[in-house]
Design an enzyme around this catalytic site. Sequence first.
Site, PDB file in Angstrom:
ATOM      1  N   LYS A   7       4.071  11.397 -11.512  1.00  0.00           N
ATOM      2  CA  LYS A   7       3.210  10.592 -12.396  1.00  0.00           C
ATOM      3  C   LYS A   7       3.881   9.241 -12.567  1.00  0.00           C
ATOM      4  CE  LYS A   7       0.660  13.770 -15.332  1.00  0.00           C
ATOM      5  NZ  LYS A   7       0.460  14.249 -16.724  1.00  0.00           N
ATOM      6  N   LYS A  30       8.970  22.679 -14.308  1.00  0.00           N
ATOM      7  CA  LYS A  30       8.094  21.553 -13.961  1.00  0.00           C
ATOM      8  C   LYS A  30       7.653  21.663 -12.504  1.00  0.00           C
ATOM      9  CE  LYS A  30       6.748  16.977 -14.431  1.00  0.00           C
ATOM     10  NZ  LYS A  30       6.767  15.768 -15.185  1.00  0.00           N
ATOM     11  N   HIS A  71       1.794  15.877 -26.733  1.00  0.00           N
ATOM     12  CA  HIS A  71       1.709  14.479 -26.296  1.00  0.00           C
ATOM     13  C   HIS A  71       0.451  13.757 -26.791  1.00  0.00           C
ATOM     14  CE1 HIS A  71       5.065  15.677 -23.824  1.00  0.00           C
ATOM     15  NE2 HIS A  71       5.125  14.527 -23.181  1.00  0.00           N
ATOM     16  N   ARG A 109      -1.604  21.748 -15.226  1.00  0.00           N
ATOM     17  CA  ARG A 109      -0.554  20.742 -15.456  1.00  0.00           C
ATOM     18  C   ARG A 109      -0.673  20.131 -16.852  1.00  0.00           C
ATOM     19  NH1 ARG A 109       2.014  16.077 -11.480  1.00  0.00           N
ATOM     20  NH2 ARG A 109       3.343  15.184 -13.084  1.00  0.00           N
ATOM     21  N   GLU A 128      11.601  17.469 -24.879  1.00  0.00           N
ATOM     22  CA  GLU A 128      10.891  17.935 -23.666  1.00  0.00           C
ATOM     23  C   GLU A 128      11.426  19.303 -23.226  1.00  0.00           C
ATOM     24  OE1 GLU A 128       8.269  16.340 -22.715  1.00  0.00           O
ATOM     25  OE2 GLU A 128       8.548  14.165 -22.870  1.00  0.00           O
ATOM     26  N   ASN A 177       1.730  18.478 -21.247  1.00  0.00           N
ATOM     27  CA  ASN A 177       1.481  17.455 -22.262  1.00  0.00           C
ATOM     28  C   ASN A 177       1.383  18.037 -23.668  1.00  0.00           C
ATOM     29  OD1 ASN A 177       1.488  15.172 -20.645  1.00  0.00           O
ATOM     30  ND2 ASN A 177      -0.590  15.599 -19.944  1.00  0.00           N
ATOM     31  N   HIS A 216      10.030   8.256 -27.214  1.00  0.00           N
ATOM     32  CA  HIS A 216       9.020   9.173 -26.666  1.00  0.00           C
ATOM     33  C   HIS A 216       9.236  10.619 -27.164  1.00  0.00           C
ATOM     34  CE1 HIS A 216       6.189  10.847 -23.806  1.00  0.00           C
ATOM     35  NE2 HIS A 216       7.128  11.673 -23.378  1.00  0.00           N
ATOM     36  N   ARG A 264       0.806  -1.235   0.000  1.00  0.00           N
ATOM     37  CA  ARG A 264       0.000   0.000   0.000  1.00  0.00           C
ATOM     38  C   ARG A 264       0.833   1.277   0.000  1.00  0.00           C
ATOM     39  NH1 ARG A 264      -3.389  -3.077   3.517  1.00  0.00           N
ATOM     40  NH2 ARG A 264      -5.005  -4.031   2.217  1.00  0.00           N
ATOM     41  N   GLU A 308      -3.225  17.494 -12.033  1.00  0.00           N
ATOM     42  CA  GLU A 308      -3.650  17.828 -13.399  1.00  0.00           C
ATOM     43  C   GLU A 308      -5.145  18.102 -13.522  1.00  0.00           C
ATOM     44  OE1 GLU A 308      -1.414  15.801 -16.527  1.00  0.00           O
ATOM     45  OE2 GLU A 308      -3.178  15.985 -17.785  1.00  0.00           O
ATOM     46  N   HIS A 331       1.681  10.481 -28.108  1.00  0.00           N
ATOM     47  CA  HIS A 331       1.389   9.162 -27.527  1.00  0.00           C
ATOM     48  C   HIS A 331       0.740   8.242 -28.566  1.00  0.00           C
ATOM     49  CE1 HIS A 331       1.349  10.627 -23.048  1.00  0.00           C
ATOM     50  NE2 HIS A 331       2.552  10.314 -23.455  1.00  0.00           N
TER      51      HIS A 331
HETATM   52  P1  NAD Z   1      13.961   4.756 -21.271  1.00  0.00           P
HETATM   53  O1  NAD Z   1      13.708   4.789 -19.825  1.00  0.00           O
HETATM   54  O2  NAD Z   1      13.388   3.644 -22.064  1.00  0.00           O
HETATM   55  O3  NAD Z   1      15.538   4.761 -21.499  1.00  0.00           O
HETATM   56  C1  NAD Z   1      16.015   4.735 -22.824  1.00  0.00           C
HETATM   57  C2  NAD Z   1      17.133   3.724 -23.030  1.00  0.00           C
HETATM   58  O4  NAD Z   1      18.360   4.312 -22.627  1.00  0.00           O
HETATM   59  C3  NAD Z   1      17.006   2.412 -22.264  1.00  0.00           C
HETATM   60  O5  NAD Z   1      17.444   1.379 -23.099  1.00  0.00           O
HETATM   61  C4  NAD Z   1      17.971   2.589 -21.110  1.00  0.00           C
HETATM   62  O6  NAD Z   1      18.504   1.378 -20.668  1.00  0.00           O
HETATM   63  C5  NAD Z   1      19.040   3.448 -21.715  1.00  0.00           C
HETATM   64  N1  NAD Z   1      19.713   4.337 -20.782  1.00  0.00           N
HETATM   65  C6  NAD Z   1      19.099   5.124 -19.864  1.00  0.00           C
HETATM   66  N2  NAD Z   1      19.996   5.916 -19.272  1.00  0.00           N
HETATM   67  C7  NAD Z   1      21.196   5.601 -19.783  1.00  0.00           C
HETATM   68  C8  NAD Z   1      22.504   6.084 -19.565  1.00  0.00           C
HETATM   69  N3  NAD Z   1      22.757   7.098 -18.728  1.00  0.00           N
HETATM   70  N4  NAD Z   1      23.517   5.510 -20.232  1.00  0.00           N
HETATM   71  C9  NAD Z   1      23.283   4.511 -21.125  1.00  0.00           C
HETATM   72  N5  NAD Z   1      22.060   4.028 -21.408  1.00  0.00           N
HETATM   73  C10 NAD Z   1      21.026   4.585 -20.741  1.00  0.00           C
HETATM   74  O7  NAD Z   1      13.491   6.109 -21.984  1.00  0.00           O
HETATM   75  P2  NAD Z   1      13.136   7.582 -21.496  1.00  0.00           P
HETATM   76  O8  NAD Z   1      13.103   8.402 -22.722  1.00  0.00           O
HETATM   77  O9  NAD Z   1      13.968   8.043 -20.368  1.00  0.00           O
HETATM   78  O10 NAD Z   1      11.674   7.447 -20.914  1.00  0.00           O
HETATM   79  C11 NAD Z   1      10.554   7.309 -21.737  1.00  0.00           C
HETATM   80  C12 NAD Z   1       9.391   6.975 -20.854  1.00  0.00           C
HETATM   81  O11 NAD Z   1       9.194   8.032 -19.921  1.00  0.00           O
HETATM   82  C13 NAD Z   1       8.094   6.804 -21.595  1.00  0.00           C
HETATM   83  O12 NAD Z   1       7.447   5.647 -21.142  1.00  0.00           O
HETATM   84  C14 NAD Z   1       7.293   8.036 -21.215  1.00  0.00           C
HETATM   85  O13 NAD Z   1       5.906   7.797 -21.216  1.00  0.00           O
HETATM   86  C15 NAD Z   1       7.806   8.297 -19.829  1.00  0.00           C
HETATM   87  N6  NAD Z   1       7.633   9.677 -19.384  1.00  0.00           N
HETATM   88  C16 NAD Z   1       7.027   9.873 -18.187  1.00  0.00           C
HETATM   89  C17 NAD Z   1       6.839  11.147 -17.698  1.00  0.00           C
HETATM   90  C18 NAD Z   1       6.242  11.345 -16.332  1.00  0.00           C
HETATM   91  O14 NAD Z   1       5.926  12.498 -15.973  1.00  0.00           O
HETATM   92  N7  NAD Z   1       6.100  10.314 -15.537  1.00  0.00           N
HETATM   93  C19 NAD Z   1       7.280  12.255 -18.443  1.00  0.00           C
HETATM   94  C20 NAD Z   1       7.921  12.027 -19.672  1.00  0.00           C
HETATM   95  C21 NAD Z   1       8.091  10.720 -20.131  1.00  0.00           C
HETATM   96  N1  GLY Z   2       5.082  14.773 -18.212  1.00  0.00           N
HETATM   97  C1  GLY Z   2       3.828  15.387 -17.972  1.00  0.00           C
HETATM   98  C2  GLY Z   2       3.543  15.612 -16.526  1.00  0.00           C
HETATM   99  O1  GLY Z   2       4.302  15.249 -15.658  1.00  0.00           O
HETATM  100  O2  GLY Z   2       2.524  16.145 -16.224  1.00  0.00           O
END
Ligand code: NAD
Ligand code: GLY
Length: 368
Positions: A147, A231, A252, A245, A189, A249, A268, A125, A241, A256
């Site tokens: 998020k 942010k 996005h 907020r 971003e 997006n 992404h 939980r 949101e 998406h």
């Molecule tokens: P990711 O987490 O898939 O990482 C990309 C790749 O790079 C992976 O293969 C990873 O192993 C590798 N990698 C990561 N850091 C590294 C480093 N320092 N050195 C070598 N390799 C490295 O991709 P991402 O772009 O970071 O994240 C995309 C995801 O984030 C999506 O699912 C998206 O929806 C999400 N996202 C969430 C939010 C939120 O607010 N929660 C905001 C933006 C994106």
């Molecule tokens: N990445 C969008 C948010 O955090 O609201």
Amino acid sequence: MVKVLRLNLRKFIDDSYEILIGFRLLDNIPSDLKENPLGDRYAIITDSTLKNIYGNRLLNKFYEEGLSACLIDFPAGEESKSLNTVSYLASNLLRSGINRKSAIIALGGGVVGDLAGFTAAIFMRGIPYVQVPTTLTAQVDSSIGGKTGVDTAEGKNLLGAFYQPRRVYIDPALLKTLPRREFISGLAEVVKYGIIYDGNLFKYLEENVDRILGLDEEVLLNIIERSCNIKRTIVEEDPCEVNKRAILNYGHTPGHALERLSGYKILHGEAVSVGMRISGWVAVRMGFWSIDEWERQNKLLKRFGLPLKMEFDIDEMIEAMYYDKKAEGETLMFVLPKRIGEMASINGKYKIPVPEEKLRIFLRELAD
Ligand code: NAD
Ligand code: GLY
């Protein structure tokens, strides 16, 4: 007769936390956690690629500090962002002796952060977690704001929870090992922040393209800090949101959809870049934004090496966009720029309805 009992549950929750940003911070995380503990045992959750680059190194630093810790990894990539992985992580946490007094360390990009954060939200939980972002996307965006969640077959991030981390440690030195394509993806971003909130940041990006692409430390630190600050400000104003907020997006809604249609083959940030060209055009055609600024946005994205166009079927694209969480019933909602540094609103609401027939026309215009 109906009997009514009232369960009074007004809450005051302080979810505040610190975001620490600094080159070569990674190795100092365990000593900082020793001084400011969040649990009596720590589980580092990371992906299969990062395990060998930084995961084992961080685990050893925990041991050196005499802290109890373990490491759990899962296959790198967006395909892992599923309930199956959450279930796998939960089993491994239990088998590794993680309990309600423990904490999770999310070491990785957005995929690790979203998954580990969601797992932390539901494990027994809810247990504390810390974000240690390793991609540019995660350092400027996903590690902040709480998020968390996973994708489903229908679309991105459709299951999840708002669950804030207890601390965020950002070490831009980790970006040195990040594949070039991933780094450039993260720049989408950063450009987004310039468009939605800070015209001066946008100008700074225009003036420093080469230094950014050359991973200049001073410039990197500057854009990460400014992005995090934007942010932070938006999340403080509207954590769940309800309205503002949603501007985070920008791009996005189509982005998406493109990610899903590509089977998550495109990154992404690449999808967000194409999505910003699309959403920006919607803003121009609906009379909110000037075509000159739309072109200026696209020029900067292109200079960073980000894509502006992708092939897609308009019907499939529109269907996929209905799975966006901003969609309200039968209506697609977009967030749209008014000028570089400011988003449009109608009666104070930032989510703006875009009729499907109009969207079809705008998408066709972009395909020509
Ligand atoms: P990711 O987490 O898939 O990482 C990309 C790749 O790079 C992976 O293969 C990873 O192993 C590798 N990698 C990561 N850091 C590294 C480093 N320092 N050195 C070598 N390799 C490295 O991709 P991402 O772009 O970071 O994240 C995309 C995801 O984030 C999506 O699912 C998206 O929806 C999400 N996202 C969430 C939010 C939120 O607010 N929660 C905001 C933006 C994106
Ligand atoms: N990445 C969008 C948010 O955090 O609201």
